[in-house]
Motif scaffolding. Structure first.
Motif, mmCIF file in Angstrom:
data_model
loop_
_atom_site.group_PDB
_atom_site.id
_atom_site.type_symbol
_atom_site.label_atom_id
_atom_site.label_comp_id
_atom_site.label_asym_id
_atom_site.label_seq_id
_atom_site.Cartn_x
_atom_site.Cartn_y
_atom_site.Cartn_z
ATOM 1 N N VAL A 180 -4.253 4.353 1.629
ATOM 2 C CA VAL A 180 -4.251 3.764 3.062
ATOM 3 C C VAL A 180 -3.085 2.851 2.887
ATOM 4 C CG1 VAL A 180 -5.078 2.174 4.462
ATOM 5 C CG2 VAL A 180 -6.514 3.932 3.642
ATOM 6 N N LYS A 181 -3.072 1.895 1.787
ATOM 7 C CA LYS A 181 -1.904 0.779 1.776
ATOM 8 C C LYS A 181 -0.632 1.351 1.382
ATOM 9 C CE LYS A 181 -5.168 -3.075 1.163
ATOM 10 N NZ LYS A 181 -5.281 -4.388 0.407
ATOM 11 N N MET A 182 -0.551 2.330 0.504
ATOM 12 C CA MET A 182 0.696 2.885 0.377
ATOM 13 C C MET A 182 1.381 3.454 1.559
ATOM 14 S SD MET A 182 0.667 4.322 -3.645
ATOM 15 C CE MET A 182 -0.415 5.595 -3.471
ATOM 16 N N ILE A 183 0.622 4.088 2.000
ATOM 17 C CA ILE A 183 1.093 4.977 3.528
ATOM 18 C C ILE A 183 1.677 3.866 4.400
ATOM 19 C CG2 ILE A 183 0.620 6.097 5.597
ATOM 20 C CD1 ILE A 183 -1.121 8.021 3.756
ATOM 21 N N GLU A 184 0.857 2.797 4.589
ATOM 22 C CA GLU A 184 1.205 1.799 5.541
ATOM 23 C C GLU A 184 2.383 0.985 5.277
ATOM 24 O OE1 GLU A 184 -0.852 -2.435 7.148
ATOM 25 O OE2 GLU A 184 -1.874 -1.141 5.669
ATOM 26 N N GLU A 189 8.180 -0.274 5.805
ATOM 27 C CA GLU A 189 9.383 -0.348 5.120
ATOM 28 C C GLU A 189 10.359 0.866 5.481
ATOM 29 O OE1 GLU A 189 10.360 -2.888 3.275
ATOM 30 O OE2 GLU A 189 8.123 -3.980 3.271
ATOM 31 N N ASN A 190 10.177 1.467 6.381
ATOM 32 C CA ASN A 190 11.003 2.595 7.053
ATOM 33 C C ASN A 190 11.554 3.483 5.724
ATOM 34 O OD1 ASN A 190 10.880 1.834 9.496
ATOM 35 N ND2 ASN A 190 12.537 0.247 9.141
ATOM 36 N N VAL A 191 10.634 4.001 4.793
ATOM 37 C CA VAL A 191 10.832 4.968 3.700
ATOM 38 C C VAL A 191 10.644 6.155 4.509
ATOM 39 C CG1 VAL A 191 9.970 5.643 1.571
ATOM 40 C CG2 VAL A 191 9.747 3.386 2.153
ATOM 41 N N PRO A 192 11.852 7.030 4.184
ATOM 42 C CA PRO A 192 11.799 8.257 4.504
ATOM 43 C C PRO A 192 10.888 9.317 4.054
ATOM 44 C CG PRO A 192 13.563 7.988 2.943
ATOM 45 C CD PRO A 192 13.094 6.717 3.256
ATOM 46 N N GLY A 193 10.060 10.048 4.968
ATOM 47 C CA GLY A 193 9.330 10.798 4.623
ATOM 48 C C GLY A 193 8.162 11.284 5.438
ATOM 49 N N LEU A 236 7.206 7.316 -3.054
ATOM 50 C CA LEU A 236 7.415 6.015 -3.046
ATOM 51 C C LEU A 236 8.350 5.658 -4.338
ATOM 52 C CD1 LEU A 236 4.194 3.997 -1.391
ATOM 53 C CD2 LEU A 236 6.441 4.679 -0.478
ATOM 54 N N GLU A 237 7.930 6.125 -5.448
ATOM 55 C CA GLU A 237 8.575 5.825 -6.741
ATOM 56 C C GLU A 237 9.898 6.259 -6.624
ATOM 57 O OE1 GLU A 237 7.118 7.775 -10.486
ATOM 58 O OE2 GLU A 237 6.758 5.388 -11.154
ATOM 59 N N SER A 238 10.187 7.570 -6.384
ATOM 60 C CA SER A 238 11.434 8.148 -6.122
ATOM 61 C C SER A 238 12.493 7.173 -5.157
ATOM 62 C CB SER A 238 11.545 9.575 -5.658
ATOM 63 O OG SER A 238 10.520 10.308 -6.521
ATOM 64 N N PHE A 239 11.880 6.626 -4.096
ATOM 65 C CA PHE A 239 12.489 5.671 -3.261
ATOM 66 C C PHE A 239 13.113 4.486 -3.980
ATOM 67 C CE2 PHE A 239 12.847 2.698 0.009
ATOM 68 C CZ PHE A 239 13.848 2.896 0.882
ATOM 69 N N VAL A 240 11.959 3.759 -4.423
ATOM 70 C CA VAL A 240 12.497 2.833 -5.169
ATOM 71 C C VAL A 240 13.347 2.776 -6.211
ATOM 72 C CG1 VAL A 240 11.219 0.865 -6.501
ATOM 73 C CG2 VAL A 240 10.009 1.602 -4.731
ATOM 74 N N LYS A 241 13.368 3.885 -7.057
ATOM 75 C CA LYS A 241 14.308 3.947 -7.891
ATOM 76 C C LYS A 241 15.775 4.297 -7.311
ATOM 77 C CE LYS A 241 11.478 6.213 -11.337
ATOM 78 N NZ LYS A 241 11.062 7.565 -12.414
ATOM 79 N N SER A 242 15.669 5.113 -6.371
ATOM 80 C CA SER A 242 17.206 5.069 -5.612
ATOM 81 C C SER A 242 17.749 3.889 -5.258
ATOM 82 C CB SER A 242 16.834 6.201 -4.472
ATOM 83 O OG SER A 242 16.217 5.610 -3.479
ATOM 84 N N VAL A 243 16.748 3.148 -4.394
ATOM 85 C CA VAL A 243 17.098 1.652 -4.113
ATOM 86 C C VAL A 243 17.628 0.899 -5.359
ATOM 87 C CG1 VAL A 243 16.316 -0.360 -2.973
ATOM 88 C CG2 VAL A 243 15.813 1.707 -1.986
#
Length: 447
Positions: A180-184, A189-193, A236-243
């Motif tokens: 719930v908290k990761m999806i929120e 944070e406007n993460v694509p997905g 989320l981990e993939s997005f953080v690594k790209s950022v």
């Protein structure tokens, strides 16, 4: 002559195969067998649901054990106790006679005790010479000794099941909270997905969770939730690594410089949108791009171009880049820039460049309708390596120099201006302080 031992219950109580099975088990006790009566009682208490007994029946069993004088149940001793109903009621904390009879029957049915009824149903013992008991009528505790090992195994199995149930409940609770908290966080944070799809998938799994469920059902649902958790966490981990990769590139000055430094354009969202080829370290530079410095902006130059950020600094002074970043963070809320937009800018551009951009946006705040949207647009351009802070700052500096020279021309050349020993030109108001060398260099390069 040995007295006959009754094997059937007194009165209208029927005989069953279960009672015969219990009697057979009790008859097969080894003579040397021993067990602590209270340890056996604790094992029965732990496994009461598996045995089918009740808490009231266990209270009566506890009372019956108190009438057995020895601490151990032994195959060589007499295991028949014969208290009256009045004595049992007293030791069972005042239980009513009807309740006593009902739960005594439960102990018999569960195979924990055997009725040894006298011809008239009374409980008593017949003693011989020397006071030894020859014959006793009452409740036989032999099944407790005969099944002591079975009770211990049942208690261990119940404890293991209880632990497994607790662990799967913990897994389920933690997994639900994490998802719930990761999806929120991803949505905020406007993460694509496809986060709405993940949310619907989560709700479909949780909808199958009953109010009270056995462990195996909970384990199946927990496994499905863990699969969903893995998908969300990986995204989320993939997005953080790209950022983080983009942020590292911004710190190493790998931004592509833009060929159009005109920050005074009326279309604020089209900032730095030149049509010429963008420059990088591996491409051929045009004349305009070659003229842009490949080094960090001087802090004094930034403050000269963006003096409106200074009042936000602690103590009203900015001496270091850290002071500038802190002042930008304080100015952000009053500009309507959201925390997520500011954090994204810091991650993509780096703290120093993001602070410069915010100071520049603040300097032209009255000409920009949506400062947060404008900052996001610049952040996206920086992510695509199509943005540099140099054109922005130099455009602001040129505008301030032009306004200063126009005002000076109107009031007379040199009016209100002093030449300092260090070669810097300062207005009487002190609002613009740049070195003459930097001024000449900017004019020579057409800034």
């Amino acid at each position: 002559m040995q007295t006959h031992i009754s094997t059937t219950p007194f009165g209208r109580r029927p005989m069953t195969l279960g009672l015969i099975s219990t009697q057979v088990t009790a008859r097969n006790i080894d003579q040397g067998a021993k067990a602590s009566k209270w340890q056996v009682f604790r094992d029965i208490r732990e496994a009461k649901e598996a045995l089918g007994t009740t808490d009231r029946a266990l209270a009566i069993l506890n009372a019956l054990l108190t009438f057995h004088r020895d601490e151990e149940l032994s195959g060589e001793g007499n295991l028949v106790v014969f208290p009256s109903n009045e004595q049992l009621i007293r030791r069972a904390n005042g239980m009513s006679p009807a309740t006593l009879r009902r739960h005594l029957a439960n102990l018999v049915v569960c195979g924990l005790v055997i009725r040894r009824d006298s011809p008239n149903g009374k409980r008593f013992a017949r003693k011989g010479q020397g006071g030894a008991i020859e014959q006793a009528y009452g409740f036989d505790l032999s099944p407790l000794l005969a099944r002591a090992a079975e009770f211990r195994e049942l208690a261990e199995a119940v404890a293991a099941e209880r632990k497994a149930f607790r662990l799967v409940k913990e897994r389920l609770t933690i997994c639900r909270r994490d998802i719930v908290k990761m999806i929120e966080a991803a949505i905020n944070e406007n993460v694509p997905g496809n986060w709405r799809g993940c949310q619907r998938r989560y709700e479909a799994i949780v909808a199958r969770l009953p109010r009270t469920a056995p462990r195996r059902v909970l384990e199946a649902i927990a496994s499905e939730l863990e699969d969903l958790w893995a998908d969300v966490h990986q995204a989320l981990e993939s997005f953080v690594k790209s950022v983080n990769t983009n942020a590292n590139e911004s710190h190493s000055e790998r931004h592509i410089q833009n060929s159009n430094p005109d920050f005074n354009s009326t279309d604020e969202t089209k900032y730095s949108s030149g049509n010429k080829d963008e420059a990088s370290g591996a491409t051929e530079h045009t004349d305009n791009v070659r003229s842009l410095p490949r080094r960090d902006l001087p802090l004094g130059m930034v403050l000269s171009a963006c003096p409106d950020i200074v009042p936000y600094a602690e103590g009203g002074q900015i001496r270091t880049w850290r002071d500038l970043a802190a002042a930008a963070d304080r100015a952000r809320p009053s500009m309507g820039v959201s925390p997520t937009a500011w954090q994204e800018a810091v991650e993509v551009m780096g703290a120093q460049s993001a602070a410069i951009v915010l100071a520049a946006v603040l300097q032209r705040a009255e000409h920009i309708r949506s400062r947060g949207g404008y900052l996001r647009d610049l952040t996206e351009r920086a992510r695509q390596e199509k943005f540099s802070v140099w054109p922005m700052v130099t455009a602001l500096l040129n505008a301030r120099m032009g306004a200063l020279e126009k005002a000076a021309g109107a009031s007379g050349a040199g009016a209100g201006q002093e030449t300092q020993p260090d070669g810097e030109a300062r207005t009487s108001s002190g609002s613009l302080e740049i070195s003459s060398a930097l001024r000449d260099s900017m004019r020579k390069k057409g800034w």
